[in-house]
Each structure stands twice: as structure tokens, then as C-alpha cells.
Write a protein that holds these residues in place. Structure first.
Motif, mmCIF file in Angstrom:
data_model
loop_
_atom_site.group_PDB
_atom_site.id
_atom_site.type_symbol
_atom_site.label_atom_id
_atom_site.label_comp_id
_atom_site.label_asym_id
_atom_site.label_seq_id
_atom_site.Cartn_x
_atom_site.Cartn_y
_atom_site.Cartn_z
ATOM 1 N N ALA A 183 -5.118 10.645 8.165
ATOM 2 C CA ALA A 183 -4.421 10.977 6.926
ATOM 3 C C ALA A 183 -4.895 10.171 5.718
ATOM 4 N N THR A 184 -5.668 9.123 5.939
ATOM 5 C CA THR A 184 -5.990 8.166 4.875
ATOM 6 C C THR A 184 -6.595 8.818 3.638
ATOM 7 N N ASP A 185 -7.637 9.627 3.814
ATOM 8 C CA ASP A 185 -8.317 10.209 2.657
ATOM 9 C C ASP A 185 -7.399 11.156 1.884
ATOM 10 N N ALA A 186 -6.611 11.937 2.630
ATOM 11 C CA ALA A 186 -5.695 12.867 1.968
ATOM 12 C C ALA A 186 -4.627 12.120 1.176
ATOM 13 N N LEU A 187 -4.142 11.023 1.726
ATOM 14 C CA LEU A 187 -3.104 10.250 1.041
ATOM 15 C C LEU A 187 -3.627 9.615 -0.246
ATOM 16 N N GLU A 188 -4.933 9.438 -0.333
ATOM 17 C CA GLU A 188 -5.530 8.851 -1.536
ATOM 18 C C GLU A 188 -6.017 9.909 -2.523
ATOM 19 N N ALA A 189 -5.940 11.180 -2.126
ATOM 20 C CA ALA A 189 -6.456 12.264 -2.959
ATOM 21 C C ALA A 189 -5.360 12.878 -3.827
ATOM 22 N N LYS A 190 -5.769 13.663 -4.802
ATOM 23 C CA LYS A 190 -4.824 14.421 -5.606
ATOM 24 C C LYS A 190 -4.334 15.626 -4.798
#
Length: 202
Positions: A183-190
Motif C-alpha cells: 500500500a505504500t506507494d498508493a498512500l503517498e500518491a494523489k
């Protein structure tokens, strides 16, 4: 019987009826559907179970009283499928019957190696929920979907991985940490970026 947690943009629903193998009542399914319908602001939505079983499907007493054919199953899977965020089924154990719908509706399915997968609608005399066979066939192919739905076969986690039903096997102690890593990248994305990529994949 359903725990709801919001860790910022990470929303987690946990089925917690361990004394009944996390079998689902209409009230529980409605709560899950309402949570999914309200999660439009989430960046990552996770559904998991407590204990050794993800869910045994419908509560048997309520199934006999009509829950097996209730539209609430389709409401829940449809709400999850419609979410613009990343959706993950963290399968802490066996997945059975109508509980398949919510997992099939997710973008990803991460499972423990001890899980079993079966959907005994042929034996029980019910039709599966309308969206489940199509979603299952899209992942496994028509023949393997029929193996489960028509042949009533219980498949292992290793088979589920090779079939494409699950995306990764992780030991139970590491299940949620793996979910958080994914989930890390999604949580940092718009949110628009998440929805855009999800829309391109289809």
C-alpha cells in the motif's frame, strides 16, 4: 463483529466472529457494504479477518432463512469494485462460499499459505452471486472457475496462487505488514493518480 479502523488514508475492515468461523450475518454484510460505500476518500481499502479463517461464508441459520440469495452480497462486492482506490483482500485463512464475492471484487488478494478456497453452491443448491462467476473466470479462466463452482473442489493456497486467484502467499505473522508495504506507494500518491492507473488497468 466487524471492526473498522482508519489509519489516515488506509481504511481496514476486519471480520471478527471467530467463534463462528467468521460466518457472515445480514447485519455484518450491511455494515461492510456501508463502510465500503463510505470509503471513497480512502487511498487504500483493506478487508481481512480475525483468527484462523477469513470467512466461512453465510451464517448457516440466516442462509436457510434467505440470506444465501440476499442482494446484500452483491451490494457489498459492487461497492468494493466501484471504489477508485487500491483495494486489498488480506486473506488470513480459508475463504468459502459467499465470502468469495468481497475478495474477488478487490484489486489484490494476499493470502496465508494455510488457506483453503471453496464455493459449494452446486452442493447446496444455490446460484452464486451474479458478479462472482465473471470475476472468478477473469482471474482463473472459465475452466478453473467451473472446477470450483461446478466441481465443488476445495483448492489449496498453492493452487490458488498458480491459478491466479491470489497474488502472493505470506505467512500469517507478516500478512498485514506485507499489505502495508504494498500500500505504500498508493498512500503517498494523489487519489486522482490512483484512480487513473486503476482505470487504465481496467
Amino acid at each position: 463483529m466487524i471492526r473498522f479502523d482508519q489509519e489516515g488514508d488506509l481504511w481496514i475492515a476486519t471480520i471478527d466472529r471467530q467463534e463462528k468461523a467468521n460466518s457472515l450475518t445480514e447485519e455484518m454484510l450491511t455494515q461492510l457494504a456501508e463502510f465500503a460505500e463510505s470509503a471513497t476518500a480512502a487511498k487504500v481499502f483493506v478487508i481481512t479477518g480475525a483468527g484462523k479463517v477469513f470467512s466461512a461464508g453465510a451464517d448457516l441459520d440466516e442462509a436457510r432463512a434467505g440470506l444465501a440469495t440476499s442482494p446484500v452480497w452483491e451490494r457489498l462486492s459492487g461497492a468494493i469494485a466501484a471504489l477508485p482506490c487500491m483495494t486489498i483482500a488480506a486473506l488470513n485463512g480459508t475463504l468459502a462460499g459467499g465470502a468469495f464475492g468481497m475478495a474477488l471484487a478487490c484489486d489484490l488478494r494476499i493470502s496465508v499459505p494455510t488457506a483453503k478456497f471453496f464455493y459449494p453452491v452446486m452442493k447446496l443448491g444455490f446460484l452464486p452471486q451474479p458478479s462472482d462467476p465473471k470475476r472468478m473466470a477473469a482471474l482463473l479462466g472459465p475452466s478453473r472457475a467451473k472446477l470450483i463452482l461446478m466441481g465443488g473442489q476445495k483448492i489449496t493456497a498453492d493452487e490458488a496462487l498458480s491459478f491466479g486467484l491470489v497474488d502472493r502467499l505470506v505467512e500469517v505473522d507478516n500478512l498485514m505488514s506485507m499489505v502495508r508495504e504494498i500500500a505504500t506507494d498508493a498512500l503517498e500518491a494523489k487519489p486522482s493518480h490512483i484512480a487513473g492507473i486503476k482505470g487504465l488497468v481496467g
